[in-house]
Design an enzyme around this catalytic site. Sequence first.
Site: not given
Length: 166
Positions: A31-33
């Site tokens: 994931t890219k937060l």
Amino acid sequence: MIYNFPVVTAGTNLDSDTIGELAQHPNIVGTKLSCADVGKLHRLTSTVPLSKFATFPGGSAVFLQCLVTGGAGIISALTNIAPKTHVEVLRLYRAGKLEEAVKIQALLGQAEWEMAKKGSISTIKAVCARHFGYGNTRVRGPLSGIDLEAISGGPLDELVAFEKSL
């Protein structure tokens, strides 16, 4: 890969429980937060092993915090301007030189805040044109271009100077 970016998704901000559940799917690897929530980042890195699920912050302002909590690295717009600076933070962190890494992290955080206030994409293009001699300040609508003088002085100039010193 799950991209959590509330600013461009009408405020939809996936919580760590939801992302953690999705992380169990074999075809979802990370994931890219882009929500800048260090708590969420840490909850994910402490419950889902890096070997199965990579957690990246979407902003340089929390890069060192990501490393400390076991994140995978960074996917950030500011790395377009200062890639060597990000590598230096990583190098110092790995060498156990946290005090030095914290000082550079502060520079990244201040520069990213300045970039965000002025318009991220427009500012990146202007910094590249002004300081590195390539590109231009034109952006596609609905974004607005930025005047090169609008980016003179301040944390971005400090970051560029540091980047060029490496």
